[in-house]
Design a protein around this motif. Sequence first.
Motif, PDB file in Angstrom:
ATOM      1  N   UNK A   1      98.453  14.116  29.790  1.00  0.00           N
ATOM      2  CA  UNK A   1      98.203  15.343  29.045  1.00  0.00           C
ATOM      3  C   UNK A   1      98.676  15.276  27.600  1.00  0.00           C
ATOM      4  N   UNK A   2      97.836  15.767  26.701  1.00  0.00           N
ATOM      5  CA  UNK A   2      98.157  15.784  25.271  1.00  0.00           C
ATOM      6  C   UNK A   2      99.385  16.653  24.987  1.00  0.00           C
TER       7      UNK A   2
ATOM      8  N   UNK B   1      94.218   3.811  16.023  1.00  0.00           N
ATOM      9  CA  UNK B   1      93.571   4.421  17.191  1.00  0.00           C
ATOM     10  C   UNK B   1      93.863   5.914  17.293  1.00  0.00           C
ATOM     11  N   UNK B   2      94.589   6.460  16.339  1.00  0.00           N
ATOM     12  CA  UNK B   2      94.940   7.870  16.380  1.00  0.00           C
ATOM     13  C   UNK B   2      96.174   8.165  17.203  1.00  0.00           C
ATOM     14  N   UNK B   3      96.834   7.135  17.708  1.00  0.00           N
ATOM     15  CA  UNK B   3      98.050   7.308  18.501  1.00  0.00           C
ATOM     16  C   UNK B   3      99.233   7.491  17.558  1.00  0.00           C
TER      17      UNK B   3
ATOM     18  N   UNK C   1      94.181   8.300  28.437  1.00  0.00           N
ATOM     19  CA  UNK C   1      92.838   8.021  27.926  1.00  0.00           C
ATOM     20  C   UNK C   1      92.865   7.242  26.613  1.00  0.00           C
ATOM     21  N   UNK C   2      93.781   7.548  25.737  1.00  0.00           N
ATOM     22  CA  UNK C   2      93.879   6.839  24.452  1.00  0.00           C
ATOM     23  C   UNK C   2      94.480   5.445  24.595  1.00  0.00           C
TER      24      UNK C   2
ATOM     25  N   UNK D   1      93.718   6.099  36.935  1.00  0.00           N
ATOM     26  CA  UNK D   1      94.718   5.404  37.743  1.00  0.00           C
ATOM     27  C   UNK D   1      94.819   3.940  37.300  1.00  0.00           C
ATOM     28  N   UNK D   2      93.681   3.283  37.124  1.00  0.00           N
ATOM     29  CA  UNK D   2      93.668   1.874  36.730  1.00  0.00           C
ATOM     30  C   UNK D   2      94.333   1.699  35.365  1.00  0.00           C
ATOM     31  N   UNK D   3      93.973   2.522  34.407  1.00  0.00           N
ATOM     32  CA  UNK D   3      94.585   2.425  33.075  1.00  0.00           C
ATOM     33  C   UNK D   3      96.083   2.679  33.169  1.00  0.00           C
ATOM     34  N   UNK D   4      96.476   3.721  33.879  1.00  0.00           N
ATOM     35  CA  UNK D   4      97.884   4.117  33.944  1.00  0.00           C
ATOM     36  C   UNK D   4      98.760   3.077  34.632  1.00  0.00           C
ATOM     37  N   UNK D   5      98.215   2.361  35.592  1.00  0.00           N
ATOM     38  CA  UNK D   5      99.050   1.469  36.411  1.00  0.00           C
ATOM     39  C   UNK D   5      98.882  -0.011  36.113  1.00  0.00           C
ATOM     40  N   UNK D   6      98.050  -0.363  35.156  1.00  0.00           N
ATOM     41  CA  UNK D   6      97.783  -1.793  34.944  1.00  0.00           C
ATOM     42  C   UNK D   6      98.104  -2.279  33.533  1.00  0.00           C
TER      43      UNK D   6
END
Length: 136
Positions: free
Chosen positions: A24-25, A49-51, A64-65, A94-99
């Motif tokens: 969450x933003x 990347x705007x981060x 997501x970012x 899930x894949x992005x968050x855990x890998x």
Amino acid sequence: MASLVRRLTLCGVPCESISIITPYKGQKGAIQKALQKTGVLRQPRRNDKGQMEFDDSMVVSTVDRYQGDENDIIILSLVRTRPGNRFVALHNRFVVATSRARIGFYIVGTVDAVAKSGSGSKGPEHWCGLIDHLKE
């Protein structure tokens, strides 16, 4: 969260080796403020990347970012995530968050946030499988 980051840095982990991600933003902003309040982070700036990045290169980002990035230590914040949340339940998130962790991966939050549905039954299989694996 801030205490975990502070502990890691006191143990010699460089700030640039730590990334914190959250679904969450709004939570991202709250994490940044908490880290600044404890003195772990200083003045923020936006990367290409705007981060938001800080003087010591620690990244605090949404899941997501963060897609396509990785770091030595990843801290995933699932604090205030309610059971049955469809946003967190999506397999691609899930894949992005855990890998994305090369060396260490920490999850901060409650197991029920991802292991149970909104009605209290079993949550998404990918999260339940990870939790079962971690318990072993």
